[in-house]
Structures are given as C-alpha cells and as structure tokens.
Design a protein around this motif. Structure first.
Motif, PDB file in Angstrom:
ATOM      1  N   LEU A 251       0.836  -1.198   0.000  1.00 56.77           N
ATOM      2  CA  LEU A 251       0.000   0.000   0.000  1.00 56.77           C
ATOM      3  C   LEU A 251       0.870   1.247   0.000  1.00 56.77           C
ATOM      4  O   LEU A 251       1.836   1.337   0.767  1.00 56.77           O
ATOM      5  CB  LEU A 251      -0.909   0.034   1.230  1.00 56.77           C
ATOM      6  N   ARG A 252       0.542   2.201  -0.834  1.00 53.47           N
ATOM      7  CA  ARG A 252       1.161   3.522  -0.813  1.00 53.47           C
ATOM      8  C   ARG A 252       0.098   4.503  -0.310  1.00 53.47           C
ATOM      9  O   ARG A 252      -0.919   4.714  -0.978  1.00 53.47           O
ATOM     10  CB  ARG A 252       1.657   3.927  -2.195  1.00 53.47           C
ATOM     11  N   GLU A 253       0.328   5.086   0.852  1.00 54.00           N
ATOM     12  CA  GLU A 253      -0.684   5.914   1.492  1.00 54.00           C
ATOM     13  C   GLU A 253      -0.147   7.316   1.774  1.00 54.00           C
ATOM     14  O   GLU A 253       1.048   7.504   1.991  1.00 54.00           O
ATOM     15  CB  GLU A 253      -1.136   5.282   2.819  1.00 54.00           C
ATOM     16  N   ARG A 254      -1.096   8.267   1.826  1.00 51.43           N
ATOM     17  CA  ARG A 254      -0.757   9.644   2.169  1.00 51.43           C
ATOM     18  C   ARG A 254      -1.917  10.246   2.953  1.00 51.43           C
ATOM     19  O   ARG A 254      -3.084  10.140   2.544  1.00 51.43           O
ATOM     20  CB  ARG A 254      -0.485  10.468   0.909  1.00 51.43           C
TER      21      ARG A 254
ATOM     22  N   TYR B 185      -8.929   4.657  -0.364  1.00 50.59           N
ATOM     23  CA  TYR B 185      -9.354   5.824   0.412  1.00 50.59           C
ATOM     24  C   TYR B 185      -9.941   5.346   1.735  1.00 50.59           C
ATOM     25  O   TYR B 185     -10.621   4.313   1.795  1.00 50.59           O
ATOM     26  CB  TYR B 185     -10.407   6.641  -0.332  1.00 50.59           C
ATOM     27  N   GLY B 186      -9.658   6.088   2.781  1.00 46.03           N
ATOM     28  CA  GLY B 186     -10.211   5.751   4.082  1.00 46.03           C
ATOM     29  C   GLY B 186     -10.308   6.971   4.963  1.00 46.03           C
ATOM     30  O   GLY B 186      -9.467   7.885   4.877  1.00 46.03           O
TER      31      GLY B 186
ATOM     32  N   SER C 138      -7.708  16.137  10.710  1.00 45.31           N
ATOM     33  CA  SER C 138      -8.956  16.052  11.475  1.00 45.31           C
ATOM     34  C   SER C 138     -10.091  16.698  10.677  1.00 45.31           C
ATOM     35  O   SER C 138     -10.001  17.890  10.322  1.00 45.31           O
ATOM     36  CB  SER C 138      -8.788  16.745  12.822  1.00 45.31           C
ATOM     37  N   PRO C 139     -11.136  15.931  10.388  1.00 44.15           N
ATOM     38  CA  PRO C 139     -11.218  14.483  10.600  1.00 44.15           C
ATOM     39  C   PRO C 139     -10.242  13.749   9.681  1.00 44.15           C
ATOM     40  O   PRO C 139      -9.968  14.192   8.570  1.00 44.15           O
ATOM     41  CB  PRO C 139     -12.666  14.144  10.254  1.00 44.15           C
ATOM     42  N   ARG C 140      -9.713  12.659  10.183  1.00 47.31           N
ATOM     43  CA  ARG C 140      -8.645  11.936   9.498  1.00 47.31           C
ATOM     44  C   ARG C 140      -9.106  11.400   8.154  1.00 47.31           C
ATOM     45  O   ARG C 140     -10.193  10.826   8.042  1.00 47.31           O
ATOM     46  CB  ARG C 140      -8.166  10.782  10.381  1.00 47.31           C
ATOM     47  N   ALA C 141      -8.267  11.596   7.141  1.00 42.86           N
ATOM     48  CA  ALA C 141      -8.562  11.066   5.801  1.00 42.86           C
ATOM     49  C   ALA C 141      -7.256  10.625   5.149  1.00 42.86           C
ATOM     50  O   ALA C 141      -6.250  11.335   5.200  1.00 42.86           O
ATOM     51  CB  ALA C 141      -9.262  12.102   4.943  1.00 42.86           C
TER      52      ALA C 141
ATOM     53  N   HIS D 290     -15.110   5.539   6.843  1.00 39.96           N
ATOM     54  CA  HIS D 290     -14.860   4.489   5.845  1.00 39.96           C
ATOM     55  C   HIS D 290     -13.460   3.897   6.094  1.00 39.96           C
ATOM     56  O   HIS D 290     -12.465   4.428   5.605  1.00 39.96           O
ATOM     57  CB  HIS D 290     -14.924   5.055   4.423  1.00 39.96           C
ATOM     58  N   PRO D 291     -13.391   2.791   6.863  1.00 41.17           N
ATOM     59  CA  PRO D 291     -12.087   2.159   7.144  1.00 41.17           C
ATOM     60  C   PRO D 291     -11.424   1.693   5.859  1.00 41.17           C
ATOM     61  O   PRO D 291     -12.091   1.337   4.880  1.00 41.17           O
ATOM     62  CB  PRO D 291     -12.442   0.976   8.046  1.00 41.17           C
TER      63      PRO D 291
END
Length: 432
Positions: free
Chosen positions: A301-304, A423-424, A309-312, A428-429
């Motif tokens: 996974l490549r995440e950014r 996306y989370g 807040s709220p966390r995305a 939406h986990p």
C-alpha cells in the motif's frame, strides 16, 4: 583466532561469522607490503615474545604475522627466538602446509587502556611490530569479524591501540555494517559515521572508542523505541498502535556508498492476535506518506494522509503475493529491503494453511515494487502497525545488508495503471 577466547576477555556479545585468521591471510594475499623484509618479520616475532611474559600466550597475534609471512612467500623456514629467562626456547616453522603451533591465548589483566596519541606513539617506539601499522596490519584485520577483533584486543596492548585508531578496524567494521543507519538515542539521531566527540575521547572509560560505538549499534539497532522499548513486543494495549524501530534509514548516505550496499530488516512474528503490517514512513522529514506491506494479503500500500482532522487517507495498493485464506493470521518472518532507492518486501510462513508448523516453507518476495519519489526528505523510519490490541510476540530478528534472496524488479508494480485506488477516513475504514 576464534578459538582463543577465554573468560575475562574484553568481548562483545556478537554473533559468529566472517573470516578466521587463515581466511584473513588468504584474503590479503598479494596485497601485504612487499617492502617488508624477512628481518622485519623476525623483529616483529621477537617483539611479540617480549610483549608477553610467556611465548604460549600470543597465538592470536602470532597468527597475524604468520599470515604476513605467508603472503610474502616466506615458506619452509625455521626460526628460533630468544625467550624470557626460564622459558623454553621456541622453534617456529613456516611450511608449505601453513600449519600453526597450537597454543592458547592468555588475556591481559583487566585495566583501563586509553587511545591517546602519546600512548600509541610510545608503543610504536617500543616494538618493531608497530611497523606493520603502516598498512599490512589493517589489510589483514579488515578480514576479521567483531569476535576476532575482541580476541586481538585482549591479546596485545599494541593491537588494542591499532584496532581503536580513527581509521582502524573497529571503525571500518562499523561503517561496513551500519553506514546509512541512524540510532534514536533519547530523541537524538546518531549516525555511526559521526566522529567521536572530544568529550568522549577524553573520558577515562572505554565508552569513547569506536569499539564502544560498534557495541552500541549492535545492541540498539534491533530494538523498538518507547513506549514499547526492548527487542520484543508481547502486548499491544490499544487498537491501531504503531511501534517504531530505533533505527532510521538515511537514503542519501546509502546512495553514496561504494558498491551500493542496501539495508535489509527482518521481523519475526511468533504470535499474532489479529493483524499487523510492516511499514516505512517519511514523518521524520515532515512528510505524511508511507509504504506498507501486509503479509496476510500479500499487498503493498502507498498511502498519504490528506487531512488530519477528521482523518482522511488516500493512496493506491497492489497485490503482489497470494492472499492467505480468510481467518488465517500471519505467523512467520517478514522483511524489507532498501537498495538503490527501491523497496522490496519478503515473507515466509512458519505454519501451513492447516495451521501446522512447516519448516519447509520457503521465502516469497514482492520484488522491487516502488521507488522513493513519494518520500519527503532523506530519512525514513521503520515501524509495525497493529490493527487490534491483544497478545503478540514480535521481534526484530535481523538487520543486515543482504536479503535471503535477491529481488528482481516487478514489471507489474511499475505500471501505475495496475495499482488500485485506496481511500479511508473515520467513517470508511481502509479495505483492500
């Protein structure tokens, strides 16, 4: 050299490995100074016997000069040395078989020895063996591992001084093992290459030495930072906990290494309460990105983080290894390999699909699957992400230069259209 260690020797708790004294001689063949004559070898042997009260207490150091003799072609010769009063005269031969006299090393009595220029100069002036310090000794010592260097440290004050020199074997061994890594020491990041501070070198203890620096990295590199601490994690108290390693990777220093040596980190999972992943992040440099490997799903996974807040979180993911059956928790070993600015991940199950221990299961690798264009700054942090709380048993089992198998570049991973969007947020986990 490896057989000369006795209780009382100044030693590191280091794994065995590397080359023995005979391998050091072979590795240095043809490179030791041809300008040294046979007389220098004889003088060096006499200096060794003068250094020790008994001619049977210097096998570790005699092996070094015998290695030099072998490289200079001094064979089929026999020499009788003068010995201290009351000691039996000793006849030493160099034959074509390369055999050595069997004698045990006797360690010096414990006392503080300090690496000062005055002490080193005095030792050089007193013993002809010091002439080897102009090059040949360091060539031979470069083939020794940490345990061998501990033995030579304990065998002779002169070799102790040479080993701890600013460009000596302890520093060279540490740079080979830990260059490109930094330790988190109380919030301060320490690279191995940093010169010893004046405060360290003036200390009346052994802490201000390159041997002590090597011991510090050997002990602390495979440990976790607070609040976990230690070398093993057994309990996770809260969901979504992240455990950071004490080691940071400097991509700029690794890129400057001759030969392009990489870094391989291996994590052993003996008990798994739920789900965990191995990740590398750029938070130290002010970034908000990460690359994560899930050993259960075989996905990268490549995440950014796009909003605090709220966390995305948004990013992409790709499956490069087979996914485990539903409900099967990963127990085994997973690894990360950074080389020339590219990342590869590894896994090896210790249990079969039926849950039985199976030692025949081999390594799997994603291959090189991403570069470092996502990272901000040259410093990367390693961490473990735990999805749920519970009882675990996880430890960093190995940090080195070489992975269990060399990875190839994954063609699929370097095609951007093969990555799936991710996306989370709080509602939406993340799901892959």
């Amino acid at each position: 050299l490896k057989q000369t260690s006795r209780p009382g020797m100044d030693s590191l708790d280091c794994p065995r490995g590397g080359s023995s004294g005979s391998t050091a001689a072979a590795g240095a063949s043809g490179r030791c100074g041809e300008h040294l004559g046979e007389q220098l070898l004889l003088d060096s042997k006499r200096a060794l016997l003068a250094e020790f009260h008994s001619p049977t207490s210097c096998s570790a150091t005699l092996a070094l000069t015998e290695a030099l003799a072998t490289n200079m072609g001094v064979t089929n010769r026999a020499v009788v040395f003068d010995t201290p009063p009351g000691a039996k005269r000793r006849r030493i031969s160099w034959g074509s078989s390369g055999s050595k006299a069997a004698c045990a090393a006797s360690p010096q009595s414990a006392r503080g020895v300090f690496q000062t220029e005055a002490a080193t100069a005095a030792a050089f002036a007193s013993h002809p063996l010091a002439a080897l310090a102009t090059g040949p000794y360091f060539i031979v010592a470069s083939a020794l591992d940490a345990r061998d260097l501990c033995n030579t440290d304990a065998s002779c004050r002169l070799l102790l001084s040479l080993n701890g020199a600013p460009a000596g074997p302890w520093r060279a061994l540490g740079i080979h093992a830990y260059s490109g890594m930094e330790l988190d020491i109380g919030g301060t990041l320490l690279p191995f290459e940093t010169d010893l501070s004046p405060k360290e070198t003036s200390s009346r203890t052994s802490r201000g030495t390159w041997k002590a620096r090597y011991a510090l990295f050997h002990r602390e590199v495979p440990r976790f930072s607070p609040p976990f601490g230690g070398s093993e994690i057994s309990t996770v108290e809260h969901p979504d906990e992240v455990a950071y390693c004490c080691t940071r990777l400097r991509t700029d220093l690794l890129g400057n290494r001759q030969g392009g040596n990489g870094v391989y980190v291996e994590v052993e999972v003996s008990a798994n309460a739920d789900n965990l992943s191995l990740a590398v992040v750029d938070f130290e440099g002010g970034g908000k990105s990460s690359v994560t490997f899930s050993p259960e799903t075989g996905a990268v996974l490549r995440e950014r983080k796009v909003r605090e807040s709220p966390r995305a979180i948004e990013g992409t993911y790709i499956h490069l290894l087979p996914t485990a059956p539903s409900g099967r928790r990963f127990e085994g070993t997973m690894g990360l390999y950074l080389h020339h600015g590219h990342l590869a991940f590894y896994r090896r199950w210790t249990t079969s699909r039926e849950g039985n221990v199976d030692d025949s299961l081999g390594w799997e690798t994603t291959g090189f699957c991403t570069d470092l264009r996502w990272a901000e700054g040259p410093r990367l942090s390693l961490c473990l992400a735990f999805r749920d709380n519970g009882e675990y048993r996880v430890r960093i089992s190995h940090v080195g230069r070489t992975p269990p198998m060399l990875p190839a570049k994954s063609r699929e991973a370097y095609q951007e259209n093969r990555w799936n969007l991710l996306y989370g947020d709080d509602d939406h986990p993340l799901a892959i």
